[in-house]
Enzyme design. Structure first.
Site, mmCIF file in Angstrom:
data_model
loop_
_atom_site.group_PDB
_atom_site.id
_atom_site.type_symbol
_atom_site.label_atom_id
_atom_site.label_comp_id
_atom_site.label_asym_id
_atom_site.label_seq_id
_atom_site.Cartn_x
_atom_site.Cartn_y
_atom_site.Cartn_z
ATOM 1 N N HIS A 1 0.806 -1.223 0.000
ATOM 2 C CA HIS A 1 0.000 0.000 0.000
ATOM 3 C C HIS A 1 0.836 1.268 0.000
ATOM 4 O O HIS A 1 0.323 2.359 -0.274
ATOM 5 C CB HIS A 1 -1.001 -0.007 1.166
ATOM 6 C CG HIS A 1 -0.412 0.293 2.512
ATOM 7 N ND1 HIS A 1 -0.065 -0.682 3.406
ATOM 8 C CD2 HIS A 1 -0.119 1.474 3.116
ATOM 9 C CE1 HIS A 1 0.396 -0.126 4.509
ATOM 10 N NE2 HIS A 1 0.386 1.183 4.354
ATOM 11 N N ASP B 1 0.182 -7.635 1.524
ATOM 12 C CA ASP B 1 0.621 -6.242 1.596
ATOM 13 C C ASP B 1 2.147 -6.127 1.571
ATOM 14 O O ASP B 1 2.733 -5.319 2.275
ATOM 15 C CB ASP B 1 0.062 -5.555 2.844
ATOM 16 C CG ASP B 1 0.143 -4.036 2.757
ATOM 17 O OD1 ASP B 1 0.230 -3.506 1.632
ATOM 18 O OD2 ASP B 1 0.152 -3.379 3.820
ATOM 19 N N SER C 1 4.754 2.717 7.805
ATOM 20 C CA SER C 1 4.394 1.537 7.023
ATOM 21 C C SER C 1 5.548 1.085 6.140
ATOM 22 O O SER C 1 6.161 1.885 5.439
ATOM 23 C CB SER C 1 3.181 1.833 6.136
ATOM 24 O OG SER C 1 2.011 1.732 6.871
#
Length: 478
Positions: free
Chosen positions: A118, A148, A221
């Protein structure tokens, strides 16, 4: 001064000395992260992406998300200048740029980088900034939205790399540390402990997440989660938040899962996973009672795909899968993790409970389809009604409805009156295929079984709604 007068002062001195010893002992017990950070930081990178969108799409499209960051912060970190087209281009061809920020880490000295899917999703350009502030354009090697995970490649030699650990050896309560770029602040360090292992999150069936209380914020992230040996044990991926910021619940992808994905992406450009072809659900206390289990455990098979691996191996609706290849299934979420790690063609031994008896089935694992197979549309109304003590009117399924839903029997709910059916949330259009562990072939069978339901004991019912099946439980108290 006499000795007796010194006693209060000596007692006070002894107390202060004891307190100092306790403080020193506590200080010595706390971990020192300085060496770990010094050694690991050079291999942690900042990742920025640029995506171009036509003006006409900007208003209707959601910009690359910074993990639920409030709009004011999101605008601060995004630069969206207008990019006019050629003089003859219509206004609709103008473009805007959007930018997003994330983290990553170098896993090989020739420039392979791990991050989250993402972070780089839909990016037209990816830039990796190293610890010395040099910036390199990155090539996207491959992505896997299901876990992911994304793999990037930058050009370089003898680049600093992280040490990879074993996420299976992590223990709840163990100290862990994250390095990343929250809100764009490069190489920020936060620490905490492992709160839980094997967490399953909505829409993340194939990742047994590591839960921590490490402070993770937008921009973290894709960054690494380290153990106290300086080894990467996870990729920081998600946060649970109601404010857009850290609330003490952070989730990391186990490095074992991430590296398996990365190796497949580097070799084949895609990820292959095992597949059984079943829809499962959790076994709660009431379901366990209705199926005659001693305690809630296993994965309840709510649906079996036609011609899928499970169907060919003899798995049936209502089976409770207790173990696979000797590994216990305590929670239903354990099963997808185990199956997904197997390769197509692998033999899997499933221990199941069926009608109160244990059976062992051998299933040949298939390959997970790129898209989840559709199970059919909601059936249309048909046939005659039949009322019963549950407060629901049902009808026989037509031949076309059975074919569409791949059913041999079952009844269609036509209407809901006041009563148990309304209380447990049944709706018109739902299809009931099993009641009290008995297959339902017609409206008359449904009525007969409903009339004989026991009182004050959990009763199971299998319901198909919009093509998806699940078991629910209820009790009749009259």
């Amino acid at each position: 001064m006499s000795i007796p007068r010194l006693k209060p002062y000596l007692s006070l001195f002894a107390a202060v000395l004891l307190f100092g010893q306790v403080v020193n002992a506590q200080a010595e017990a706390l971990p020192d992260f300085t060496t770990l950070v010094e050694q690991a930081s050079p291999a942690v990178v900042n990742i920025s992406t640029t995506q171009k969108l036509p003006d006409r799409k900007v208003a209707d499209s959601q910009m690359p998300d910074l993990e639920g960051l409030p709009p004011a912060f999101r605008d601060f970190f995004r630069n969206m200048p207008r990019q006019p087209g050629s003089p003859n281009s219509p206004r609709g061809d103008r473009q805007r740029q959007t930018q997003s920020l994330g983290s990553g880490f170098i896993i090989s000295d020739d420039g392979y980088v791990l991050t989250n899917n993402h972070v780089i999703e839909d990016a037209d350009e990816i830039v990796v900034r190293l610890s010395d502030r040099s910036e390199l354009k990155a090539k996207l090697v491959g992505t896997d939205p299901r876990t992911d995970v994304a793999v990037l490649k930058i050009e370089g030699k003898n680049l600093p790399t992280v040490k990879l650990g074993d996420s299976d050896k992590l223990k709840v309560g163990e100290w862990v540390l994250a390095i990343g770029s929250p809100f764009g602040f490069d190489h920020s360090v936060t620490k905490g402990i492992v709160s839980a292992k094997g967490r399953t999150l909505p829409n993340d069936t194939y990742v047994p997440f590591i839960q921590t209380d490490v402070a993770i914020n937008p921009g973290n992230s894709g960054g690494p989660l380290f153990n106290m040996n300086g080894e990467v044990v996870g990729i920081n991926s998600q946060i649970f938040t109601r404010s857009g910021g850290f609330m003490g619940l952070s989730f990391a992808i186990p490095i074992d899962v991430a590296m398996d994905v990365a190796n497949q992406l580097k070799k084949d450009g895609k990820v292959s996973r095992g597949w059984l072809g079943v829809v499962i659900q959790e076994v709660n206390k009431d379901l366990a009672e209705s199926f005659g289990l001693d305690k809630p455990a296993g994965a309840l098979v709510a649906q079996v795909m036609e011609d899928g691996p499970a169907a060919k191996g003899g798995v049936q609706v209502g089976d409770v899968i207790l173990s696979m290849n000797g590994q216990p299934i305590d929670m239903s979420a354990d099963l997808p993790h185990l199956v997904g790690s197997l390769k197509e063609g692998t033999k899997a031994n499933l221990e199941v409970i069926r009608e109160g008896k244990r059976k062992t089935l051998t299933v040949t694992v298939g390959a997970l389809p790129d898209e989840d197979p559709e199970l059919g549309d909601n059936p249309k109304a048909g046939a005659e009604r039949s009322s019963n003590r549950l407060g629901v009117s049902v009808a026989d399924l037509t031949a076309d409805q059975k074919k569409t839903l791949d059913l041999k029997g079952g009844v269609l709910i036509k209407d809901i009156q006041d009563g148990p059916a309304a209380m447990i949330g049944l709706q018109p259009g739902d299809v009931i295929t099993h009641l009290n562990n008995q297959a339902i072939g017609s409206a008359k069978e449904f009525t007969d079984v409903a009339q004989g339901l026991p009182k004050n004991r959990s009763v199971s019912m299998r319901v198909l709604r919009q093509g998806r099946a699940s078991f629910i439980t209820f009790k009749l108290n009259e």
